[in-house]
Design a protein around this motif. Structure first.
Motif, PDB file in Angstrom:
ATOM      1  N   ARG A  38     -39.268 126.174 -30.549  1.00 29.28           N
ATOM      2  CA  ARG A  38     -39.728 125.046 -29.752  1.00 29.28           C
ATOM      3  C   ARG A  38     -38.576 124.416 -28.995  1.00 29.28           C
ATOM      4  NH1 ARG A  38     -41.005 124.518 -34.683  1.00 29.28           N
ATOM      5  NH2 ARG A  38     -43.071 125.136 -35.339  1.00 29.28           N
ATOM      6  N   LEU A  39     -38.893 123.954 -27.796  1.00 34.19           N
ATOM      7  CA  LEU A  39     -37.945 123.191 -26.992  1.00 34.19           C
ATOM      8  C   LEU A  39     -38.563 121.835 -26.722  1.00 34.19           C
ATOM      9  CD1 LEU A  39     -36.904 125.908 -24.385  1.00 34.19           C
ATOM     10  CD2 LEU A  39     -35.639 125.193 -26.409  1.00 34.19           C
ATOM     11  N   LEU A  40     -37.715 120.850 -26.542  1.00 35.06           N
ATOM     12  CA  LEU A  40     -38.162 119.502 -26.251  1.00 35.06           C
ATOM     13  C   LEU A  40     -38.215 119.315 -24.746  1.00 35.06           C
ATOM     14  CD1 LEU A  40     -38.750 116.964 -28.033  1.00 35.06           C
ATOM     15  CD2 LEU A  40     -36.403 116.269 -27.569  1.00 35.06           C
ATOM     16  N   ASN A  41     -39.364 118.889 -24.236  1.00 32.23           N
ATOM     17  CA  ASN A  41     -39.489 118.611 -22.811  1.00 32.23           C
ATOM     18  C   ASN A  41     -38.640 117.377 -22.510  1.00 32.23           C
ATOM     19  OD1 ASN A  41     -40.603 117.177 -20.416  1.00 32.23           O
ATOM     20  ND2 ASN A  41     -42.022 118.902 -20.387  1.00 32.23           N
ATOM     21  N   THR A  42     -37.698 117.484 -21.573  1.00 31.07           N
ATOM     22  CA  THR A  42     -36.752 116.401 -21.310  1.00 31.07           C
ATOM     23  C   THR A  42     -37.386 115.218 -20.584  1.00 31.07           C
ATOM     24  OG1 THR A  42     -35.996 117.465 -19.266  1.00 31.07           O
ATOM     25  CG2 THR A  42     -34.744 117.936 -21.277  1.00 31.07           C
ATOM     26  N   HIS A  43     -38.590 115.378 -20.073  1.00 34.31           N
ATOM     27  CA  HIS A  43     -39.277 114.288 -19.374  1.00 34.31           C
ATOM     28  C   HIS A  43     -40.237 113.538 -20.300  1.00 34.31           C
ATOM     29  CE1 HIS A  43     -37.720 115.595 -15.487  1.00 34.31           C
ATOM     30  NE2 HIS A  43     -37.956 116.817 -15.916  1.00 34.31           N
ATOM     31  N   THR A  44     -40.931 114.286 -21.157  1.00 38.80           N
ATOM     32  CA  THR A  44     -41.978 113.678 -21.985  1.00 38.80           C
ATOM     33  C   THR A  44     -41.571 113.493 -23.446  1.00 38.80           C
ATOM     34  OG1 THR A  44     -42.966 115.799 -22.617  1.00 38.80           O
ATOM     35  CG2 THR A  44     -43.749 114.766 -20.553  1.00 38.80           C
ATOM     36  N   PHE A  89     -41.547 108.770 -24.624  1.00 39.16           N
ATOM     37  CA  PHE A  89     -40.149 109.179 -24.584  1.00 39.16           C
ATOM     38  C   PHE A  89     -39.262 108.138 -25.267  1.00 39.16           C
ATOM     39  CE2 PHE A  89     -35.998 109.520 -22.496  1.00 39.16           C
ATOM     40  CZ  PHE A  89     -35.738 110.871 -22.635  1.00 39.16           C
ATOM     41  N   GLU A  90     -39.592 106.873 -25.118  1.00 38.66           N
ATOM     42  CA  GLU A  90     -38.796 105.781 -25.678  1.00 38.66           C
ATOM     43  C   GLU A  90     -38.817 105.771 -27.206  1.00 38.66           C
ATOM     44  OE1 GLU A  90     -40.967 105.388 -23.066  1.00 38.66           O
ATOM     45  OE2 GLU A  90     -39.308 105.403 -21.630  1.00 38.66           O
ATOM     46  N   ASP A  91     -39.755 106.493 -27.823  1.00 36.24           N
ATOM     47  CA  ASP A  91     -39.809 106.579 -29.284  1.00 36.24           C
ATOM     48  C   ASP A  91     -38.768 107.538 -29.848  1.00 36.24           C
ATOM     49  OD1 ASP A  91     -41.929 104.778 -29.368  1.00 36.24           O
ATOM     50  OD2 ASP A  91     -43.446 106.361 -29.332  1.00 36.24           O
ATOM     51  N   LEU A  92     -38.147 108.321 -28.988  1.00 36.63           N
ATOM     52  CA  LEU A  92     -37.090 109.225 -29.432  1.00 36.63           C
ATOM     53  C   LEU A  92     -35.824 108.432 -29.730  1.00 36.63           C
ATOM     54  CD1 LEU A  92     -37.539 112.066 -26.790  1.00 36.63           C
ATOM     55  CD2 LEU A  92     -38.134 112.191 -29.213  1.00 36.63           C
ATOM     56  N   SER A  93     -34.977 108.966 -30.595  1.00 32.16           N
ATOM     57  CA  SER A  93     -33.704 108.307 -30.905  1.00 32.16           C
ATOM     58  C   SER A  93     -32.835 108.257 -29.645  1.00 32.16           C
ATOM     59  CB  SER A  93     -32.965 109.071 -32.003  1.00 32.16           C
ATOM     60  OG  SER A  93     -32.507 110.318 -31.514  1.00 32.16           O
ATOM     61  N   GLN A  94     -31.883 107.342 -29.629  1.00 29.73           N
ATOM     62  CA  GLN A  94     -30.966 107.236 -28.488  1.00 29.73           C
ATOM     63  C   GLN A  94     -30.197 108.541 -28.291  1.00 29.73           C
ATOM     64  OE1 GLN A  94     -30.299 104.847 -25.980  1.00 29.73           O
ATOM     65  NE2 GLN A  94     -32.348 104.366 -26.756  1.00 29.73           N
ATOM     66  N   LYS A  95     -29.828 109.174 -29.371  1.00 27.64           N
ATOM     67  CA  LYS A  95     -29.110 110.451 -29.291  1.00 27.64           C
ATOM     68  C   LYS A  95     -29.943 111.484 -28.532  1.00 27.64           C
ATOM     69  CE  LYS A  95     -27.241 113.900 -32.530  1.00 27.64           C
ATOM     70  NZ  LYS A  95     -26.963 114.119 -33.955  1.00 27.64           N
ATOM     71  N   ILE A  96     -31.210 111.609 -28.877  1.00 28.21           N
ATOM     72  CA  ILE A  96     -32.081 112.589 -28.228  1.00 28.21           C
ATOM     73  C   ILE A  96     -32.376 112.173 -26.789  1.00 28.21           C
ATOM     74  CG2 ILE A  96     -34.355 113.675 -28.275  1.00 28.21           C
ATOM     75  CD1 ILE A  96     -34.205 113.585 -31.344  1.00 28.21           C
ATOM     76  N   CYS A 100     -31.477 114.363 -23.504  1.00 26.92           N
ATOM     77  CA  CYS A 100     -32.509 114.719 -22.512  1.00 26.92           C
ATOM     78  C   CYS A 100     -32.088 114.281 -21.111  1.00 26.92           C
ATOM     79  CB  CYS A 100     -33.848 114.081 -22.880  1.00 26.92           C
ATOM     80  SG  CYS A 100     -34.683 114.851 -24.277  1.00 26.92           S
ATOM     81  N   LYS A 101     -31.537 113.091 -20.997  1.00 28.65           N
ATOM     82  CA  LYS A 101     -31.085 112.596 -19.690  1.00 28.65           C
ATOM     83  C   LYS A 101     -29.981 113.474 -19.125  1.00 28.65           C
ATOM     84  CE  LYS A 101     -32.436 107.846 -20.687  1.00 28.65           C
ATOM     85  NZ  LYS A 101     -31.964 106.513 -21.090  1.00 28.65           N
ATOM     86  N   ALA A 102     -29.043 113.890 -19.967  1.00 28.69           N
ATOM     87  CA  ALA A 102     -27.963 114.781 -19.513  1.00 28.69           C
ATOM     88  C   ALA A 102     -28.538 116.120 -19.062  1.00 28.69           C
ATOM     89  CB  ALA A 102     -26.938 114.980 -20.637  1.00 28.69           C
ATOM     90  N   ALA A 103     -29.499 116.646 -19.822  1.00 29.33           N
ATOM     91  CA  ALA A 103     -30.115 117.931 -19.470  1.00 29.33           C
ATOM     92  C   ALA A 103     -30.844 117.839 -18.129  1.00 29.33           C
ATOM     93  CB  ALA A 103     -31.073 118.379 -20.581  1.00 29.33           C
ATOM     94  N   LYS A 104     -31.553 116.731 -17.911  1.00 29.98           N
ATOM     95  CA  LYS A 104     -32.259 116.547 -16.630  1.00 29.98           C
ATOM     96  C   LYS A 104     -31.267 116.520 -15.472  1.00 29.98           C
ATOM     97  CE  LYS A 104     -34.855 113.038 -18.081  1.00 29.98           C
ATOM     98  NZ  LYS A 104     -35.839 111.952 -18.131  1.00 29.98           N
ATOM     99  N   LYS A 105     -30.120 115.884 -15.655  1.00 27.25           N
ATOM    100  CA  LYS A 105     -29.088 115.848 -14.605  1.00 27.25           C
ATOM    101  C   LYS A 105     -28.587 117.249 -14.282  1.00 27.25           C
ATOM    102  CE  LYS A 105     -27.299 111.191 -15.237  1.00 27.25           C
ATOM    103  NZ  LYS A 105     -26.169 110.374 -15.677  1.00 27.25           N
ATOM    104  N   ASP A 106     -28.627 118.129 -15.288  1.00 23.84           N
ATOM    105  CA  ASP A 106     -28.205 119.518 -15.088  1.00 23.84           C
ATOM    106  C   ASP A 106     -29.386 120.430 -14.749  1.00 23.84           C
ATOM    107  OD1 ASP A 106     -25.421 119.277 -15.383  1.00 23.84           O
ATOM    108  OD2 ASP A 106     -25.598 119.249 -17.574  1.00 23.84           O
ATOM    109  N   SER A 107     -30.478 119.834 -14.296  1.00 18.56           N
ATOM    110  CA  SER A 107     -31.681 120.566 -13.860  1.00 18.56           C
ATOM    111  C   SER A 107     -32.343 121.382 -14.963  1.00 18.56           C
ATOM    112  CB  SER A 107     -31.353 121.461 -12.660  1.00 18.56           C
ATOM    113  OG  SER A 107     -30.852 120.698 -11.598  1.00 18.56           O
ATOM    114  N   CYS A 108     -32.303 120.869 -16.179  1.00 18.47           N
ATOM    115  CA  CYS A 108     -32.962 121.530 -17.300  1.00 18.47           C
ATOM    116  C   CYS A 108     -34.183 120.702 -17.704  1.00 18.47           C
ATOM    117  CB  CYS A 108     -32.020 121.661 -18.492  1.00 18.47           C
ATOM    118  SG  CYS A 108     -30.610 122.739 -18.193  1.00 18.47           S
TER     119      CYS A 108
END
Length: 168
Positions: A38-44, A89-96, A100-108
């Motif tokens: 499984r992968l975590l969707n970085t948007h949802t 998305f806000e229910d995820l830990s700050q770490k996650i 996710c935000k870093a991954a989105k910046k890298d187009s993931c």
């Protein structure tokens, strides 16, 4: 394109497969080695299953597991079952969220984080994940290292820096 070439040998029958490229051969051989992960969707923040790392562009997060005691502890690692229950998305830990935000910046659009993408209560799944982990890290577009023991003001260039002494 694949082409099967059948032949009869004196001792036994055999077949050869002619491939269009080395990449195609690599793809066929490696896909047989992967378990569904499984992968975590970085948007949802939702978990999505994939059968091969070749099917998706994703990031990976490498980190040392913290020993946080419960969901109220800021060092608590969110598990697979906890992430299944999130409503936003806000229910995820700050770490996650930050990963996710870093991954989105890298187009993931997806990220792999072992603590929440693997069901730790299933010994079979943990075993399969351990066997596939290197491939999943190696096929990620980018891999981040979360260094909980390094202050963000640290200077990694210094010989006695926290960065150089980090556990990861």
């Amino acid at each position: 394109a694949l082409e099967i070439i059948a032949a009869r040998g004196s001792a036994s029958d055999f077949f050869l497969v002619r491939l269009g490229s080395t990449r195609e051969l690599y793809s066929i051989l490696t896909e047989a080695l992967y378990s569904t992960m499984r992968l975590l969707n970085t948007h949802t923040g939702r978990l999505v299953p994939f059968s091969s790392p070749l099917d998706v562009t994703y990031a990976a997060l490498s980190h040392v597991w913290s020993k946080g005691e419960g969901s109220g502890d800021p060092t608590h690692e969110q598990t697979y079952h906890e992430v299944l229950k999130i409503r936003s998305f806000e229910d995820l830990s700050q770490k996650i969220q930050n990963a996710c935000k870093a991954a989105k910046k890298d187009s993931c659009g997806y990220i792999w984080i072992d603590t929440c993408c693997i069901d730790q209560t299933s010994s079979a799944e943990v075993s399969e994940a351990i066997n596939s982990m290197y491939a999943w890290y190696s096929h990620s577009k980018v891999c981040y290292a979360y260094l909980a023991d390094v202050d963000n003001r640290d200077n990694p260039g210094l010989e006695d820096s926290q960065f150089r002494k980090s556990k990861l």
